[in-house]
Scaffold this active site. Structure first.
Site, PDB file in Angstrom:
ATOM      1  N   CYS A  82       1.227  -2.683  15.528  1.00  0.00           N
ATOM      2  CA  CYS A  82       1.215  -2.334  14.098  1.00  0.00           C
ATOM      3  C   CYS A  82       0.552  -3.452  13.301  1.00  0.00           C
ATOM      4  CB  CYS A  82       2.639  -2.112  13.595  1.00  0.00           C
ATOM      5  SG  CYS A  82       2.696  -1.712  11.833  1.00  0.00           S
TER       6      CYS A  82
ATOM      7  N   ASN B 203      -3.784   4.252  16.103  1.00  0.00           N
ATOM      8  CA  ASN B 203      -4.861   3.998  15.145  1.00  0.00           C
ATOM      9  C   ASN B 203      -5.294   2.552  15.282  1.00  0.00           C
ATOM     10  OD1 ASN B 203      -4.909   6.577  13.811  1.00  0.00           O
ATOM     11  ND2 ASN B 203      -2.887   6.035  13.012  1.00  0.00           N
TER      12      ASN B 203
ATOM     13  N   CYS C  65       3.500   8.425   1.356  1.00  0.00           N
ATOM     14  CA  CYS C  65       3.974   7.411   2.299  1.00  0.00           C
ATOM     15  C   CYS C  65       4.166   6.114   1.513  1.00  0.00           C
ATOM     16  CB  CYS C  65       2.943   7.263   3.412  1.00  0.00           C
ATOM     17  SG  CYS C  65       3.384   6.025   4.621  1.00  0.00           S
TER      18      CYS C  65
ATOM     19  N   CYS D 147      -1.456   5.623   9.947  1.00  0.00           N
ATOM     20  CA  CYS D 147      -0.229   4.935  10.383  1.00  0.00           C
ATOM     21  C   CYS D 147      -0.575   3.604  11.025  1.00  0.00           C
ATOM     22  CB  CYS D 147       0.505   5.737  11.455  1.00  0.00           C
ATOM     23  SG  CYS D 147       0.963   7.368  10.982  1.00  0.00           S
TER      24      CYS D 147
ATOM     25  N   GLU E  78       0.816  -1.200   0.000  1.00  0.00           N
ATOM     26  CA  GLU E  78       0.000   0.000   0.000  1.00  0.00           C
ATOM     27  C   GLU E  78       0.858   1.263   0.000  1.00  0.00           C
ATOM     28  OE1 GLU E  78      -4.177  -1.587   1.699  1.00  0.00           O
ATOM     29  OE2 GLU E  78      -2.867  -0.736   3.235  1.00  0.00           O
TER      30      GLU E  78
ATOM     31  N   CYS F 289       6.242  -7.140   7.013  1.00  0.00           N
ATOM     32  CA  CYS F 289       7.358  -6.674   7.832  1.00  0.00           C
ATOM     33  C   CYS F 289       7.786  -7.798   8.750  1.00  0.00           C
ATOM     34  CB  CYS F 289       6.929  -5.458   8.667  1.00  0.00           C
ATOM     35  SG  CYS F 289       8.316  -4.641   9.495  1.00  0.00           S
TER      36      CYS F 289
ATOM     37  N   SER G 196      12.197   6.064   7.871  1.00  0.00           N
ATOM     38  CA  SER G 196      11.765   5.812   9.243  1.00  0.00           C
ATOM     39  C   SER G 196      12.182   4.400   9.631  1.00  0.00           C
ATOM     40  CB  SER G 196      10.242   5.952   9.316  1.00  0.00           C
ATOM     41  OG  SER G 196       9.781   5.680  10.619  1.00  0.00           O
TER      42      SER G 196
ATOM     43  N   CYS H  89       6.097  -5.275  15.480  1.00  0.00           N
ATOM     44  CA  CYS H  89       5.826  -4.370  16.595  1.00  0.00           C
ATOM     45  C   CYS H  89       4.391  -4.655  17.055  1.00  0.00           C
ATOM     46  CB  CYS H  89       5.990  -2.918  16.174  1.00  0.00           C
ATOM     47  SG  CYS H  89       7.684  -2.561  15.641  1.00  0.00           S
TER      48      CYS H  89
ATOM     49  N   SER I 252      11.285   5.250  15.244  1.00  0.00           N
ATOM     50  CA  SER I 252      10.052   4.825  15.902  1.00  0.00           C
ATOM     51  C   SER I 252      10.396   4.399  17.326  1.00  0.00           C
ATOM     52  CB  SER I 252       9.426   3.671  15.122  1.00  0.00           C
ATOM     53  OG  SER I 252       8.968   4.144  13.874  1.00  0.00           O
ATOM     54  N   LEU I 253      10.342   5.326  18.246  1.00  0.00           N
ATOM     55  CA  LEU I 253      10.821   5.071  19.600  1.00  0.00           C
ATOM     56  C   LEU I 253       9.736   4.411  20.472  1.00  0.00           C
ATOM     57  CD1 LEU I 253      13.335   5.419  21.360  1.00  0.00           C
ATOM     58  CD2 LEU I 253      12.430   7.622  22.089  1.00  0.00           C
ATOM     59  N   HIS I 254       8.644   5.128  20.662  1.00  0.00           N
ATOM     60  CA  HIS I 254       7.423   4.577  21.286  1.00  0.00           C
ATOM     61  C   HIS I 254       7.497   4.230  22.771  1.00  0.00           C
ATOM     62  CE1 HIS I 254       6.034   4.539  17.238  1.00  0.00           C
ATOM     63  NE2 HIS I 254       6.707   3.473  16.872  1.00  0.00           N
TER      64      HIS I 254
ATOM     65  N   GLY J 268       6.739  -2.215   5.972  1.00  0.00           N
ATOM     66  CA  GLY J 268       8.122  -2.691   5.929  1.00  0.00           C
ATOM     67  C   GLY J 268       9.095  -1.851   6.729  1.00  0.00           C
TER      68      GLY J 268
HETATM   69  N1  SAH Z   1       9.259   0.112  10.003  1.00  0.00           N
HETATM   70  C1  SAH Z   1       9.454   1.532   9.948  1.00  0.00           C
HETATM   71  C2  SAH Z   1       8.510   2.191   8.980  1.00  0.00           C
HETATM   72  C3  SAH Z   1       7.046   2.194   9.405  1.00  0.00           C
HETATM   73  S1  SAH Z   1       6.650   3.821   9.833  1.00  0.00           S
HETATM   74  C4  SAH Z   1       9.340   2.105  11.340  1.00  0.00           C
HETATM   75  O1  SAH Z   1       8.976   1.374  12.247  1.00  0.00           O
HETATM   76  O2  SAH Z   1       9.682   3.255  11.547  1.00  0.00           O
HETATM   77  C5  SAH Z   1       5.079   3.703  10.490  1.00  0.00           C
HETATM   78  C6  SAH Z   1       4.973   4.431  11.828  1.00  0.00           C
HETATM   79  O3  SAH Z   1       3.643   4.261  12.361  1.00  0.00           O
HETATM   80  C7  SAH Z   1       5.920   3.853  12.838  1.00  0.00           C
HETATM   81  O4  SAH Z   1       6.386   4.832  13.706  1.00  0.00           O
HETATM   82  C8  SAH Z   1       5.017   2.894  13.542  1.00  0.00           C
HETATM   83  O5  SAH Z   1       5.526   2.511  14.766  1.00  0.00           O
HETATM   84  C9  SAH Z   1       3.740   3.683  13.639  1.00  0.00           C
HETATM   85  N2  SAH Z   1       2.562   2.841  13.861  1.00  0.00           N
HETATM   86  C10 SAH Z   1       2.449   1.530  13.589  1.00  0.00           C
HETATM   87  N3  SAH Z   1       1.228   1.079  13.920  1.00  0.00           N
HETATM   88  C11 SAH Z   1       0.561   2.123  14.401  1.00  0.00           C
HETATM   89  C12 SAH Z   1      -0.779   2.280  14.857  1.00  0.00           C
HETATM   90  N4  SAH Z   1      -1.620   1.265  14.873  1.00  0.00           N
HETATM   91  N5  SAH Z   1      -1.159   3.509  15.259  1.00  0.00           N
HETATM   92  C13 SAH Z   1      -0.301   4.544  15.201  1.00  0.00           C
HETATM   93  N6  SAH Z   1       0.968   4.449  14.759  1.00  0.00           N
HETATM   94  C14 SAH Z   1       1.389   3.251  14.360  1.00  0.00           C
END
Ligand code: SAH
Length: 368
Positions: free
Chosen positions: A123, A298, A109, A341, A96, A116, A198, A120, A220-222, A166
């Site tokens: 995701c 999301n 995007c 996202c 996508e 992937c 990213s 995570c 993508s720290l989180h 990915g």
């Molecule tokens: N693999 C790379 C590229 C993906 S970027 C990475 O992890 O950076 C997509 C971004 O959206 C990442 O920061 C990911 O952690 C975030 N993301 C994934 N699932 C999400 C969700 N359900 N709600 C909000 N953000 C999300």
């Protein structure tokens, strides 16, 4: 290459690669420039229409090369103008791509892999499992197709983020060719500030990236500590936060004093969204030049997570702003077409069995 070998997809070559290709076929390197202008600036992919090549050159190119694009399987447009395409990339797989038009910008995007490997926990792409890397042509093809649609209304892609399906740094070589083309004047001509890779934290990839380019980097720290990040972003068990931030500081050194990184932080209700987490995060990032991008979670089916209330999101942002961090709230776009996202899923011929486990979980919840 002999004439009966499979034709070379010229979308998989950056300028240096194309020059080498022409030289290898006994042509002048500047043919690369001619062909690129046709393909990327004029949108012409048929060699027969490239009128500054001789008939003989055009015939020869038709034998040995092609400009091959992914095939658009579907296109959905959100109420807010966001567009999501599913693109067929071969072997029954789709990825996508999402276009986000806003205030004079058109951010695209782009996906870098089919599914992937990283899984995570929050995701949805990870739940689809993994099939393989996209080649450079399938990555840049997403940009070409979106750009062609925009060109019809006199616009263009202005920013690219590798934040689709990915992990870009696990498909390093192809991503590098594609980002070279995004930044190449003879192709899309975007500045290095407008092309963002990213990563979930592939530390060796960050060091390698620093050797080769200085495009924009998002992490993508989180989570502000290893115990929590180990759960949310499993690659943290291999490359914990201290190593990740060392790599970030190394990358920053190559960007010069005026540029910074982006830290992405998806806010998950009751998981990483407290004031204490905000405090810990502010502390952690004190000596890493960065902006913070907050993404309220999301939702997707059976994720097990919830989006925090607006108050909690605002309080988290306020804490970081007060601590001196430029902190943006990423507004949710395109969620009515599942283009936000973490909602990109495509169609993945999974080779990891993760998709089957996810579907089983979905079904058991439906029955319950
Ligand atoms: N693999 C790379 C590229 C993906 S970027 C990475 O992890 O950076 C997509 C971004 O959206 C990442 O920061 C990911 O952690 C975030 N993301 C994934 N699932 C999400 C969700 N359900 N709600 C909000 N953000 C999300």
């Amino acid at each position: 290459m002999s004439a009966d070998a499979a034709p070379m997809n010229l979308f998989s070559l950056d300028r240096a690669g194309l020059e080498a290709f022409f030289l290898a076929h006994g042509e002048k390197a500047f043919r690369a420039r001619q062909v690129m202008k046709w393909a990327y600036h004029a949108g012409v992919l048929d060699f027969d229409e490239m009128t500054d090549l001789s008939k003989r050159q055009r015939d020869r190119l038709r034998e040995i090369a092609v400009f091959g694009l992914p095939e658009v399987a579907s296109r959905h447009e959100s109420r807010d103008g966001t567009v999501k395409w599913a693109m067929r990339v071969g072997n029954g797989n789709c990825v996508e791509t999402v276009l986000i038009p806003e205030r004079g910008r058109n951010t695209l995007c782009v996906s870098s892999q089919v599914g992937c490997m990283l899984d995570c926990s929050f995701c949805s792409t990870g739940k689809q499992g993994f099939n393989g890397n996209l080649d450079a042509a399938d990555i840049i093809g997403q940009v070409w197709l979106a750009n062609r649609e925009l060109a019809e209304r006199g616009e263009a892609v202005t920013n690219v983020v590798l934040m689709g399906m990915g992990e870009p740094l696990l498909n390093f070589d192809n991503v590098l060719v594609a980002t070279n083309l995004m930044m190449e004047d003879l192709a899309f001509g975007l500045s290095k500030r407008r092309v963002t890779v990213s990563t979930a934290g592939v530390v060796p990839g960050i060091y390698r990236l620093a050797e080769t380019t200085d495009l924009a980097l998002a992490i993508s720290l989180h989570a502000p500590n290893d115990a929590l990040r180990d759960q949310l972003v499993p690659i943290n068990r291999k490359y914990p936060i201290a190593q990740l931030l060392d790599a970030c500081r190394h990358y920053l050194a190559g960007l010069g004093p005026h540029r910074s990184l982006t830290m992405e932080y998806t806010l998950l209700k009751g998981v990483n969204d407290s004031q204490e987490h905000a405090r810990e995060l502010a502390e952690l990032l004190r000596d890493v030049r960065c902006k913070i991008n907050l993404i309220p979670f999301n939702p997707f089916p059976a994720s097990g997570y919830e989006r925090p209330d607006a108050d909690a999101v605002r309080d988290f942002q306020t804490y970081l702003l007060n601590a001196g961090y430029a902190t943006m709230l990423r507004t949710t776009r395109g969620d009515d077409i599942n283009a936000a996202c973490g909602q990109l899923v495509g169609q993945v011929q999974d080779r990891t069995r993760r998709q089957a486990r996810y579907i089983a979980r979905l079904q058991s919840q439906e029955v319950a």
